[in-house]
Design a protein around this motif. Structure first.
Motif, PDB file in Angstrom:
ATOM      1  N   TYR A  54     -11.063   6.829 -12.632  1.00  0.00           N
ATOM      2  CA  TYR A  54     -10.020   7.110 -11.644  1.00  0.00           C
ATOM      3  C   TYR A  54      -9.400   8.487 -11.823  1.00  0.00           C
ATOM      4  CZ  TYR A  54      -5.859   6.922 -14.600  1.00  0.00           C
ATOM      5  OH  TYR A  54      -4.891   7.235 -15.516  1.00  0.00           O
TER       6      TYR A  54
ATOM      7  N   ALA B 234       2.050   6.269  -7.230  1.00  0.00           N
ATOM      8  CA  ALA B 234       0.963   7.093  -7.769  1.00  0.00           C
ATOM      9  C   ALA B 234       1.311   8.575  -7.695  1.00  0.00           C
ATOM     10  CB  ALA B 234      -0.330   6.817  -7.019  1.00  0.00           C
ATOM     11  N   ALA B 235       1.983   8.978  -6.628  1.00  0.00           N
ATOM     12  CA  ALA B 235       2.309  10.392  -6.431  1.00  0.00           C
ATOM     13  C   ALA B 235       3.488  10.841  -7.275  1.00  0.00           C
ATOM     14  CB  ALA B 235       2.603  10.651  -4.957  1.00  0.00           C
TER      15      ALA B 235
ATOM     16  N   ASN C 106     -10.424   1.621  -5.301  1.00  0.00           N
ATOM     17  CA  ASN C 106      -8.975   1.380  -5.419  1.00  0.00           C
ATOM     18  C   ASN C 106      -8.323   2.423  -6.326  1.00  0.00           C
ATOM     19  OD1 ASN C 106      -8.548  -1.550  -4.147  1.00  0.00           O
ATOM     20  ND2 ASN C 106     -10.460  -1.562  -5.311  1.00  0.00           N
TER      21      ASN C 106
ATOM     22  N   VAL D 196      -5.872   4.573  -5.877  1.00  0.00           N
ATOM     23  CA  VAL D 196      -4.405   4.645  -5.889  1.00  0.00           C
ATOM     24  C   VAL D 196      -3.821   3.474  -6.673  1.00  0.00           C
ATOM     25  CG1 VAL D 196      -2.316   4.595  -4.481  1.00  0.00           C
ATOM     26  CG2 VAL D 196      -4.279   5.952  -3.742  1.00  0.00           C
TER      27      VAL D 196
ATOM     28  N   ASP E 265       0.835  -1.211   0.000  1.00  0.00           N
ATOM     29  CA  ASP E 265       0.000   0.000   0.000  1.00  0.00           C
ATOM     30  C   ASP E 265       0.866   1.257   0.000  1.00  0.00           C
ATOM     31  OD1 ASP E 265      -2.282  -1.537   0.035  1.00  0.00           O
ATOM     32  OD2 ASP E 265      -2.634  -1.330   2.188  1.00  0.00           O
TER      33      ASP E 265
ATOM     34  N   ALA F 226       2.332   1.749  -3.434  1.00  0.00           N
ATOM     35  CA  ALA F 226       1.298   2.232  -4.356  1.00  0.00           C
ATOM     36  C   ALA F 226       1.133   3.746  -4.224  1.00  0.00           C
ATOM     37  CB  ALA F 226      -0.026   1.524  -4.081  1.00  0.00           C
ATOM     38  N   ARG F 227       1.094   4.234  -3.001  1.00  0.00           N
ATOM     39  CA  ARG F 227       0.939   5.686  -2.801  1.00  0.00           C
ATOM     40  C   ARG F 227       2.122   6.453  -3.369  1.00  0.00           C
ATOM     41  NH1 ARG F 227      -0.629   3.903   2.354  1.00  0.00           N
ATOM     42  NH2 ARG F 227       1.326   4.665   3.271  1.00  0.00           N
TER      43      ARG F 227
ATOM     44  N   THR G  75      -4.443   3.796 -10.362  1.00  0.00           N
ATOM     45  CA  THR G  75      -3.538   4.770 -10.970  1.00  0.00           C
ATOM     46  C   THR G  75      -2.215   4.113 -11.339  1.00  0.00           C
ATOM     47  OG1 THR G  75      -4.531   6.613  -9.743  1.00  0.00           O
ATOM     48  CG2 THR G  75      -2.294   6.938 -10.591  1.00  0.00           C
ATOM     49  N   VAL G  76      -1.682   3.327 -10.430  1.00  0.00           N
ATOM     50  CA  VAL G  76      -0.412   2.652 -10.699  1.00  0.00           C
ATOM     51  C   VAL G  76      -0.578   1.626 -11.818  1.00  0.00           C
ATOM     52  CG1 VAL G  76       1.414   1.216  -9.722  1.00  0.00           C
ATOM     53  CG2 VAL G  76       0.391   3.039  -8.339  1.00  0.00           C
TER      54      VAL G  76
END
Length: 206
Positions: A175, A33-34, A110, A112, A26, A29-30, A115-116
């Protein structure tokens, strides 16, 4: 199939049994994504995870392992949800509506990870891309559109392949613009997409 199974085993991360693997996925993923996969570093992930960079190697061998895990985590859940809806014993047109709803709700739940998945899949090494069942989304939808063609309400010129691509193209974009707390609930959005996309396959004269 034998080569792919061996390939996956060779690249599987070592992981740790301390119970923090899902938390690490997790976190990755953040960060991905950022910052984007290329710009994100293992140091960024370690800082966010609250460990020294070297401690990440208790869980992974490389940054690729984390991208692979993030993509699989969101994809596996989504596919399971679609397969469950596809296996339901109900009217094929209504079943297709439910599949579209389920996919939209999965995306919203979901954001985030999606996005990935959609931005960074091509960053996986080619050999890993081959082992990820990303095309199964399209295959499930194609099969359900094809099944719905038996219903006399469905237009005779419906193309299952193009229809599946259209549904995925429209729904996957959720998304990009969905924001929690907006004027419409996830359920309202899912219902609207299901009605719009599936009704477009129906013959208005019937």
């Amino acid at each position: 199939m034998v080569n792919r199974r061996r390939e996956r085993a060779d690249t599987a991360p070592p992981r740790s049994d301390d119970g923090r693997w899902h938390e690490l996925v997790d976190t990755a993923a953040r960060v991905f994504a950022a910052k984007g996969y290329r710009s994100a570093t293992l140091q960024d992930i370690a800082d966010e995870f609250g460990v020294l960079k070297g401690s990440l190697y208790h869980y992974i061998r490389s940054k690729d392992d984390l991208l692979d895990a993030v993509i699989r985590s969101v994809l596996d859940v989504g596919l399971a949800r679609l397969r469950e809806e596809a296996a339901a014993d109900r009217d094929p047109v209504e079943r297709l509506r439910d599949i579209v709803r389920a996919h939209v709700l999965h995306l919203v739940d979901n954001l985030v990870g999606t996005t990935v998945l959609l931005h960074e899949f091509d960053q996986l090494p080619p050999e890993r891309q081959l082992t990820v069942p990303i095309r199964e989304y399209q295959e499930v939808l194609e099969a359900q559109v094809d099944a719905a063609r038996a219903d006399p309400r469905v237009r005779s010129d419906v193309d299952p392949h193009l229809s599946a691509l259209a549904i995925l193209g429209a729904t996957n974009w959720v998304y990009r613009w969905y924001r929690p707390g907006g004027s419409r609930t996830p359920e309202q959005i899912a219902d609207y997409f299901a009605a719009t996309l599936v009704d477009g396959l129906l013959d208005p004269s019937r």
